[in-house]
Every structure is written in C-alpha cells, then in structure tokens.
Scaffold this active site. Structure first.
Site, PDB file in Angstrom:
ATOM      1  N   HIS A   1     -10.026  -6.529  -2.348  1.00 32.83           N
ATOM      2  CA  HIS A   1     -11.096  -6.381  -1.342  1.00 32.83           C
ATOM      3  C   HIS A   1     -12.253  -5.643  -2.023  1.00 32.83           C
ATOM      4  O   HIS A   1     -12.262  -4.412  -2.092  1.00 32.83           O
ATOM      5  CB  HIS A   1     -10.587  -5.578  -0.136  1.00 32.83           C
ATOM      6  CG  HIS A   1      -9.571  -6.321   0.671  1.00 32.83           C
ATOM      7  ND1 HIS A   1      -9.870  -7.490   1.329  1.00 32.83           N
ATOM      8  CD2 HIS A   1      -8.264  -6.072   0.914  1.00 32.83           C
ATOM      9  CE1 HIS A   1      -8.796  -7.920   1.966  1.00 32.83           C
ATOM     10  NE2 HIS A   1      -7.801  -7.082   1.720  1.00 32.83           N
TER      11      HIS A   1
ATOM     12  N   ASP B   1     -11.858 -10.788  -1.128  1.00 32.18           N
ATOM     13  CA  ASP B   1     -13.168 -10.952  -0.498  1.00 32.18           C
ATOM     14  C   ASP B   1     -14.122  -9.970  -1.171  1.00 32.18           C
ATOM     15  O   ASP B   1     -13.690  -9.024  -1.835  1.00 32.18           O
ATOM     16  CB  ASP B   1     -13.157 -10.818   1.043  1.00 32.18           C
ATOM     17  CG  ASP B   1     -12.489  -9.575   1.584  1.00 32.18           C
ATOM     18  OD1 ASP B   1     -12.383  -8.560   0.851  1.00 32.18           O
ATOM     19  OD2 ASP B   1     -12.069  -9.599   2.764  1.00 32.18           O
TER      20      ASP B   1
ATOM     21  N   ASN C   1       2.329  -4.972  -3.181  1.00 29.43           N
ATOM     22  CA  ASN C   1       0.944  -5.392  -2.950  1.00 29.43           C
ATOM     23  C   ASN C   1       0.082  -4.168  -2.640  1.00 29.43           C
ATOM     24  O   ASN C   1       0.518  -3.281  -1.895  1.00 29.43           O
ATOM     25  CB  ASN C   1       0.941  -6.364  -1.751  1.00 29.43           C
ATOM     26  CG  ASN C   1      -0.371  -7.078  -1.520  1.00 29.43           C
ATOM     27  OD1 ASN C   1      -0.898  -7.730  -2.435  1.00 29.43           O
ATOM     28  ND2 ASN C   1      -0.896  -6.993  -0.306  1.00 29.43           N
TER      29      ASN C   1
ATOM     30  N   GLU D   1      -5.731 -11.040  -1.497  1.00 22.78           N
ATOM     31  CA  GLU D   1      -6.585 -10.867  -0.301  1.00 22.78           C
ATOM     32  C   GLU D   1      -8.066 -10.828  -0.683  1.00 22.78           C
ATOM     33  O   GLU D   1      -8.842 -10.041  -0.124  1.00 22.78           O
ATOM     34  CB  GLU D   1      -6.200  -9.575   0.448  1.00 22.78           C
ATOM     35  CG  GLU D   1      -4.727  -9.465   0.772  1.00 22.78           C
ATOM     36  CD  GLU D   1      -4.356  -8.224   1.575  1.00 22.78           C
ATOM     37  OE1 GLU D   1      -5.245  -7.524   2.080  1.00 22.78           O
ATOM     38  OE2 GLU D   1      -3.145  -7.959   1.689  1.00 22.78           O
TER      39      GLU D   1
ATOM     40  N   GLU E   1       0.813  -1.235   0.000  1.00 21.59           N
ATOM     41  CA  GLU E   1       0.000   0.000   0.000  1.00 21.59           C
ATOM     42  C   GLU E   1       0.838   1.273   0.000  1.00 21.59           C
ATOM     43  O   GLU E   1       0.585   2.199   0.775  1.00 21.59           O
ATOM     44  CB  GLU E   1      -0.979  -0.012   1.193  1.00 21.59           C
ATOM     45  CG  GLU E   1      -1.889  -1.224   1.186  1.00 21.59           C
ATOM     46  CD  GLU E   1      -2.921  -1.230   2.317  1.00 21.59           C
ATOM     47  OE1 GLU E   1      -2.843  -0.381   3.208  1.00 21.59           O
ATOM     48  OE2 GLU E   1      -3.807  -2.109   2.282  1.00 21.59           O
TER      49      GLU E   1
END
Ligand code: XIL
Length: 315
Positions: free
Chosen positions: A208, A238, A172, A236, A131
């Site tokens: 996400h 979801d 990432n 990651e 990030e």
C-alpha cells in the site's frame, strides 16, 4: 493489453485484483473483474476475515466468502485466502475474551483449521498471519501475542497446513517491501519457523504505497526472502495520492506501478501481483486515509489510467 496474460508470459502465476461482496451488484465492474485474461486471481477484501467467518465462538458463516470463492471458480481464477489471524476485524469475543494461553491457542487452531478446511482445494495461498510485527521489528502487542507470546504463529500455520495441505501458507504485512527492521524480523521468523519444522511457504508484501514514496531496493529485498526458500507475492498493491489528482501525480503513479511490477518480474520466486481492487470506485483508500485516493489503475468510471500503462510497461 491484458494483465494476467502479460504476467503469465513472464513466468508469473497470476496477476489479480481483490474484490468485495457489495461491489458485485455493479455489472460493468463485474465484467472487468471476471475477464480472466485481465485478472487470473482474486482475493476477498473482507469476507474471509475473522469477524465475517466466526462472529461468535464456534459459529462459522461462510456465505459471503463463498460468493467470492464461487465467482473465482466460475471465472477460472485463482483465489488467495485473506486471512486467518489478524488483530483487526476481530470479533470482541476474541479480543475481550480473557482466555488462557491454552484456550486461545485452541481457538486459533480451530479458527484457522475450520476456515482453511472450508475452502480446501479452492485456495492457491492463504495469508495465515497478517501484520504481526511493528515497524521496528518487534512483535505487535495484540491479544494473540499478549496471551501466547509467539506461539500462536506456529499454531496457525500448522492448523492451516493440516486443513489444506496443497495451499501455500504466507505471512503478510505492510512496510516490508524494502529492506529494514520489519523485513529483517520476517526473515528471522521464516528461519525460526523452518528450523522448527513449521510450514511457511511465502511472504506477502501488501504494497500500500504513496505516490513518489516507494521504498528503495524492492527487488533486493525480494531476493533476500527468496534466498530463505520462500515465495514472494505482492498482495494488496495500490499507490495513493493526496487529492485532487494531477497529470504530474498520475505520471509518477504510472512510474511507481511500473517499478513494483519490474521488481516482481526480475525475481523468479515472486509468483504474482494482486491489486487491492482495480478501480478508484471501490478503493479502500478514501475511507481510511482522509483526503487521499486515486490509488488504483482504473478510475471512478472504470476507465484505465496511466497507472495501467505502468503495469503493462513493468511486464
Ligand atoms: C481493508 C479493506 O479493504 C477495507 O474494506 C476494510 O474496511 C479494512 O480492511 N491491510 C490488509 C487488508 O491486510 O485486510 C485491509 O483491507 C487493508 C490493509
């Protein structure tokens, strides 16, 4: 159906799930997590972060991280390391240390080198930086960039490579799953690092997502990264919704999971997909986004949801 088996059949390296130490007391949960045909890879959601591994300067603690690494080993699962440098879950001694540039670069080098070195030979890929860009493509203003400019990035990657030459090294982030200013910033970073001989092997797309709000052109965006000569991983995944869940939301979620998997399947350099835990029982979403949840492919009772069938259909 077993998701890792399906992923392998499409030439992927893994399908995996993240996990966290407190969850490992839940025996039915651990039984599913440990099925290495379902999950061929795992990531520690918290226990390899800076606050967990170097809470005080030079004092390293790997106890919780080792539990996850040893579980992966026992289960015959790949491990992704998460992460070396991030502005969150960063101990105050780093954030408020008022270090000089030279000192902070040496702190970054020591942290990444020691962390990656501790897990040498056990980790398939590391999220070396996490990030580091804003959504508009500018560098995030945190202690690392404010003190060192962009220099901490190369220092972190070089330290990671020296500590474990066989681990793939990733940058990432979120909001880089589709084209846009932030994806462009990472593509420029990759070009720049490669031109300086700084090792970078992959781009991690957190993924996400919100139900019904996937960015368009995920596959084309992956292809743009692949053209730069790096691997791509969904790290990651979801897909959250505003609660309560309804059949219509669950059906859209199923389509959204399928869309993400299909994009990865269609891009040879997309190596694998990790879901950010497999069950709503342990999802980070309700604790972070008020009123939202039901983001995972298994429900609170460890029962597969329509989203699970979406993943199957994507493969
Ligand atoms: C999350 C964890 O899942 C939570 O348990 C923790 O409280 C906060 O961090 N992007 C990342 C992950 O890179 O490290 C974050 O994990 C989720 C967002």
């Amino acid at each position: 159906q077993e998701l890792h088996t399906l992923a392998k059949a499409k030439g992927k390296v893994y399908f995996g799930s993240a996990t966290d130490n407190p969850e490992l007391t839940d025996a039915p949960y651990v039984a599913i997590l440990s099925d290495n045909n379902m999950f061929g890879q795992t990531t520690a959601t918290n226990s390899m972060k800076w606050d967990a591994t170097e809470p005080n300067r030079g004092q390293f603690t790997f106890t919780n991280g080792d539990v996850i690494a040893n579980l992966a080993k026992k289960n015959g699962q790949l491990l992704r390391g998460h992460n070396c440098v991030w502005h969150q879950q960063l101990p105050a001694w780093v954030t408020n240390g008022h270090f000089s540039k030279t000192d902070l670069l040496s702190i970054v080098q020591n942290h990444c080198g020691t962390l990656v070195g501790h897990y040498k030979g056990q980790v398939y890929a590391w999220d070396v930086v996490n990030e580091i860009f804003n959504d508009d493509g500018t560098i995030r203003q945190d202690v690392f960039s404010q003190t060192t400019g962009m220099d901490f990035i190369a220092t972190a990657f070089r330290a990671a490579r020296a500590a474990d030459p066989n681990a793939k090294l990733y940058a990432n982030d979120f909001n880089i799953e589709g084209p846009g200013a932030k994806s462009t910033a990472y593509q420029n970073l990759i070009r720049s690092l490669k031109s300086q001989g700084v090792p970078i092997d992959g781009i991690g797309m957190q993924a996400h997502f919100i139900v019904g709000e996937l960015p368009p052109n995920i596959q084309q965006n992956m292809e743009a990264f692949a053209a730069l000569g790096v691997d791509i991983a969904i790290t990651e995944l979801d897909v959250r919704m505003t609660l309560p869940s309804t059949p219509a939301l669950l059906a859209q979620q199923q389509r959204d999971y399928e869309t993400v998997i299909k994009a990865c399947v269609n891009v040879p350099r997309c190596v694998g997909v990790t879901i950010w835990d497999f069950t709503d029982k342990f999802s980070w979403v309700p604790g972070t986004f008020a009123g939202q949840g039901a983001a995972c492919p298994w429900d609170q009772n460890l029962v597969q949801k329509p989203a699970f069938q979406g993943i199957v259909a994507g493969f």
